[in-house]
Design a protein around this motif. Structure first.
Motif, PDB file in Angstrom:
ATOM      1  N   PHE A 185       0.676  -1.162   0.181  1.00 15.72           N
ATOM      2  CA  PHE A 185       0.111  -0.024  -0.055  1.00 15.72           C
ATOM      3  C   PHE A 185       0.874   1.073   0.216  1.00 15.72           C
ATOM      4  CE2 PHE A 185      -3.453  -2.766   0.483  1.00 15.72           C
ATOM      5  CZ  PHE A 185      -4.530  -2.166   0.489  1.00 15.72           C
ATOM      6  N   VAL A 186       0.575   2.281  -0.851  1.00 12.85           N
ATOM      7  CA  VAL A 186       1.009   3.551  -0.579  1.00 12.85           C
ATOM      8  C   VAL A 186       0.216   4.692  -0.295  1.00 12.85           C
ATOM      9  CG1 VAL A 186       2.515   2.716  -2.631  1.00 12.85           C
ATOM     10  CG2 VAL A 186       0.222   3.888  -3.157  1.00 12.85           C
ATOM     11  N   ASN A 187       0.732   5.589   0.336  1.00 15.53           N
ATOM     12  CA  ASN A 187       0.053   6.759   0.932  1.00 15.53           C
ATOM     13  C   ASN A 187      -0.391   7.786  -0.419  1.00 15.53           C
ATOM     14  OD1 ASN A 187       0.068   5.706   3.468  1.00 15.53           O
ATOM     15  ND2 ASN A 187       1.898   6.740   3.970  1.00 15.53           N
ATOM     16  N   ASP A 188      -1.504   8.195  -0.274  1.00 15.94           N
ATOM     17  CA  ASP A 188      -1.966   9.382  -1.306  1.00 15.94           C
ATOM     18  C   ASP A 188      -2.856  10.310  -0.659  1.00 15.94           C
ATOM     19  OD1 ASP A 188      -2.093  10.319  -4.108  1.00 15.94           O
ATOM     20  OD2 ASP A 188      -4.027   9.571  -4.166  1.00 15.94           O
ATOM     21  N   VAL A 189      -2.932  11.523  -1.074  1.00 22.19           N
ATOM     22  CA  VAL A 189      -3.595  12.624  -0.165  1.00 22.19           C
ATOM     23  C   VAL A 189      -4.607  12.940  -1.394  1.00 22.19           C
ATOM     24  CG1 VAL A 189      -3.722  14.954   0.480  1.00 22.19           C
ATOM     25  CG2 VAL A 189      -2.134  13.256   1.182  1.00 22.19           C
ATOM     26  N   ILE A 190      -5.885  13.129  -1.071  1.00 20.52           N
ATOM     27  CA  ILE A 190      -6.861  13.472  -2.228  1.00 20.52           C
ATOM     28  C   ILE A 190      -7.493  14.767  -1.527  1.00 20.52           C
ATOM     29  CG2 ILE A 190      -7.442  11.574  -3.269  1.00 20.52           C
ATOM     30  CD1 ILE A 190     -10.014  11.199  -1.366  1.00 20.52           C
ATOM     31  N   ARG A 214      -4.837   5.545   1.705  1.00 19.59           N
ATOM     32  CA  ARG A 214      -3.784   4.450   1.176  1.00 19.59           C
ATOM     33  C   ARG A 214      -4.348   3.752  -0.005  1.00 19.59           C
ATOM     34  NH1 ARG A 214      -3.409   0.450   5.480  1.00 19.59           N
ATOM     35  NH2 ARG A 214      -5.477   1.145   6.062  1.00 19.59           N
ATOM     36  N   LEU A 215      -3.431   3.277  -1.059  1.00 17.79           N
ATOM     37  CA  LEU A 215      -3.881   2.468  -2.080  1.00 17.79           C
ATOM     38  C   LEU A 215      -3.274   1.438  -2.368  1.00 17.79           C
ATOM     39  CD1 LEU A 215      -3.603   5.419  -5.042  1.00 17.79           C
ATOM     40  CD2 LEU A 215      -5.716   4.321  -4.624  1.00 17.79           C
ATOM     41  N   ARG A 219      -8.000 -10.492  -5.378  1.00 17.18           N
ATOM     42  CA  ARG A 219      -7.641  -9.208  -4.817  1.00 17.18           C
ATOM     43  C   ARG A 219      -8.168  -7.987  -5.650  1.00 17.18           C
ATOM     44  NH1 ARG A 219      -3.428  -9.305  -1.023  1.00 17.18           N
ATOM     45  NH2 ARG A 219      -1.944  -7.930  -2.266  1.00 17.18           N
ATOM     46  N   VAL A 220      -8.363  -7.082  -5.145  1.00 22.71           N
ATOM     47  CA  VAL A 220      -9.101  -5.796  -5.894  1.00 22.71           C
ATOM     48  C   VAL A 220      -8.423  -4.600  -5.540  1.00 22.71           C
ATOM     49  CG1 VAL A 220     -10.876  -5.606  -4.533  1.00 22.71           C
ATOM     50  CG2 VAL A 220     -11.170  -4.630  -6.653  1.00 22.71           C
ATOM     51  N   LYS A 221      -8.232  -3.466  -6.457  1.00 24.52           N
ATOM     52  CA  LYS A 221      -7.499  -2.453  -6.141  1.00 24.52           C
ATOM     53  C   LYS A 221      -8.510  -1.391  -5.383  1.00 24.52           C
ATOM     54  CE  LYS A 221      -5.796  -0.185  -9.769  1.00 24.52           C
ATOM     55  NZ  LYS A 221      -5.610   0.573 -10.928  1.00 24.52           N
ATOM     56  N   CYS A 222      -7.940  -0.905  -4.396  1.00 17.02           N
ATOM     57  CA  CYS A 222      -8.952   0.015  -3.536  1.00 17.02           C
ATOM     58  C   CYS A 222      -8.228   0.991  -2.932  1.00 17.02           C
ATOM     59  CB  CYS A 222      -9.339  -0.718  -2.173  1.00 17.02           C
ATOM     60  SG  CYS A 222     -10.226  -2.408  -2.592  1.00 17.02           S
ATOM     61  N   ARG A 223      -8.916   2.152  -2.807  1.00 12.06           N
ATOM     62  CA  ARG A 223      -8.333   3.388  -2.079  1.00 12.06           C
ATOM     63  C   ARG A 223      -8.986   3.325  -0.750  1.00 12.06           C
ATOM     64  NH1 ARG A 223      -6.425   8.301  -3.305  1.00 12.06           N
ATOM     65  NH2 ARG A 223      -6.535   8.117  -5.527  1.00 12.06           N
ATOM     66  N   ILE A 224      -8.395   3.268   0.383  1.00 12.84           N
ATOM     67  CA  ILE A 224      -8.734   3.395   1.747  1.00 12.84           C
ATOM     68  C   ILE A 224      -8.815   4.712   2.443  1.00 12.84           C
ATOM     69  CG2 ILE A 224      -8.722   2.228   3.994  1.00 12.84           C
ATOM     70  CD1 ILE A 224      -6.983   0.186   2.760  1.00 12.84           C
TER      71      ILE A 224
END
Length: 338
Positions: A14-19, A29-30, A122-127
Motif C-alpha cells: 500500500f502507498v499513501n496518497d492525499v486527496i 492508502r492505495l 484481490r481488488v484495487k482499493c483506495r482506503i
C-alpha cells in the motif's frame, strides 16, 4: 475485521496518497485488498435505490443478487476482463470495509471471482480513514456523481440530495453548489423524493412522474382549489394511469386549464384522464391566446383592480383612458369577425 487482516493491508504494497475534499487534504492508502472482506455500502445512492424496492433493509447477499443481474454490471464484467482489473480503485472505508464508491464494480468483480477465484481474489482499493466525517464522504460522492463524469440517474441524485438535506442538514444553496444546479431545482428534486416517500412508492421508474408533478405550478395551484384532485393524480401515478410522464407534463395542465366542472369530474372519477383532456381541449384548455384572454378578463374584474384604475388621476389617468380606448377598439373589431 480481525487485527491480523487489518495488518495484512499494511504489508501488501500500500502507498499513501492525499486527496482533497472541500479544499481539505485527506490522507488515503492505495493498494490491493481481498475482495471477500469488502462490504457493499447499503446507503450508496445506486445501491439504496436498487435494493430497497421491496421496502426492506437488504443484506449483503441481497445486494449482490440485485446488482449482478443489471445490464451495467454485466457490461462492467467485460470491461474489467478486458483491462485485467480495475482502472479506478474502489473507495473503501477503513475498519468497516464498506465500499462507499464502486459497489457495481465490486459486484462485477465478484461475478468474475465465481469463475476464477484465484485470479480475481484481490481488488484495487483506495482506503479512507475510519473516522472520516460522513459529510465529507457525501461531498466526495457528490463531486463525482452529481456533476462529474459518472453521473447518477436523476432518481439516485434526488435520493442523495434528499439524504444530504434531511440527514446532514445541508442547505439548499450549498447543495446547489455541489450539484451544479439551481437551489430551486434542488428543492424540487427533494420535494419530489419526499412525495414518493409520503406515497410509500419505492419504484424508481416512477420518479419522473413525481418530478413532473412537483415542477408544475399550475397543477399545484389547481390542486389547492379542488378537493381530491391531488389524490386522484397520485393514485394514477402509482397505478400506472399515465402512459408516459410526458402526459402528466403536457396533458394534465390542459385539464387544469379547463372549466372547473371538468376538473371536478376528473377529480371525483366521473371522467377518466382522456375524457377530461378532450373536454378541456373542447373548452379551450389548450389554446394559449384564449387562456391569456380569460385570465386578463378575470384580473380586470377583480374589485381591487377596478378600484385602482378608477382612482388613477393626472398623467396616469390619461394613460388608463388611452389603454381602455385601444382595448375597446380591438374588442369591437374582434366582435365584428364573429
Amino acid at each position: 475485521m480481525t487485527q491480523a487482516t487489518s495488518a495484512a493491508t499494511e504489508d501488501s504494497g500500500f502507498v499513501n496518497d492525499v486527496i482533497r475534499i472541500q479544499g481539505k487534504p485527506v490522507e488515503t492508502r492505495l493498494g490491493l485488498l481481498d475482495q471477500t472482506q469488502l462490504r457493499f455500502f447499503a446507503d450508496n445512492p445506486r445501491v439504496y435505490s436498487i435494493v430497497r424496492d421491496e421496502g426492506k433493509h437488504p443484506d449483503q447477499d441481497d445486494i449482490q443478487a440485485k446488482l449482478e443481474v443489471m445490464d451495467h454490471v454485466r457490461a462492467l464484467v467485460q470491461d474489467i476482463k478486458k483491462h485485467g482489473g480495475l482502472i479506478d480503485p474502489l473507495v473503501v472505508k477503513d475498519k468497516s470495509w464498506e465500499v462507499v464508491e464502486g459497489n457495481s464494480r465490486l459486484a462485477a468483480y465478484r461475478l468474475l471471482a465465481k469463475q476464477n477465484p484465484l485470479k480475481w481474489a484481490r481488488v484495487k482499493c483506495r482506503i479512507l480513514p475510519a473516522d472520516m466525517d460522513e459529510s465529507l464522504i457525501a461531498s466526495l460522492l457528490g463531486q463525482w456523481h452529481l456533476k462529474g463524469k459518472k453521473e447518477w440517474p436523476p432518481y439516485e441524485q434526488a435520493g442523495f440530495l434528499y439524504r444530504r438535506r434531511h440527514d446532514q442538514k445541508v442547505s439548499f444553496p450549498n447543495l446547489a453548489g455541489e450539484a451544479g444546479l439551481t437551489a430551486s431545482r434542488v428543492e424540487q428534486m427533494v420535494d419530489a423524493y419526499q412525495l414518493m416517500i409520503d406515497q410509500k412508492d419505492t419504484k424508481r421508474e416512477r420518479w419522473s412522474y413525481y418530478d413532473e408533478f412537483v415542477k408544475s405550478r399550475k397543477i399545484a395551484k389547481v390542486c389547492e382549489k379542488h378537493a381530491g384532485l391531488k389524490e386522484r393524480i397520485l393514485d394514477m401515478v402509482k397505478e400506472g394511469g399515465f402512459e408516459r410522464a410526458q402526459d402528466l407534463r403536457d396533458k394534465l395542465p390542459v385539464i387544469c386549464s379547463g372549466p372547473s366542472k371538468v376538473i371536478t369530474k376528473f377529480a371525483t372519477g366521473k371522467l377518466d384522464f382522456d375524457e377530461a383532456h378532450e373536454a378541456a381541449v373542447d373548452a379551450g384548455g389548450d389554446n394559449a391566446p384564449y387562456q391569456k384572454l380569460h385570465k386578463f378578463r378575470l384580473w380586470l374584474a377583480e374589485p381591487d383592480v377596478q378600484e385602482g384604475l378608477d382612482a388613477a388621476d393626472g398623467p396616469v389617468r390619461e394613460k388608463v383612458d388611452f389603454e381602455v380606448r385601444k382595448l375597446h377598439g380591438l374588442l369591437a373589431l374582434m366582435l365584428k369577425k364573429q
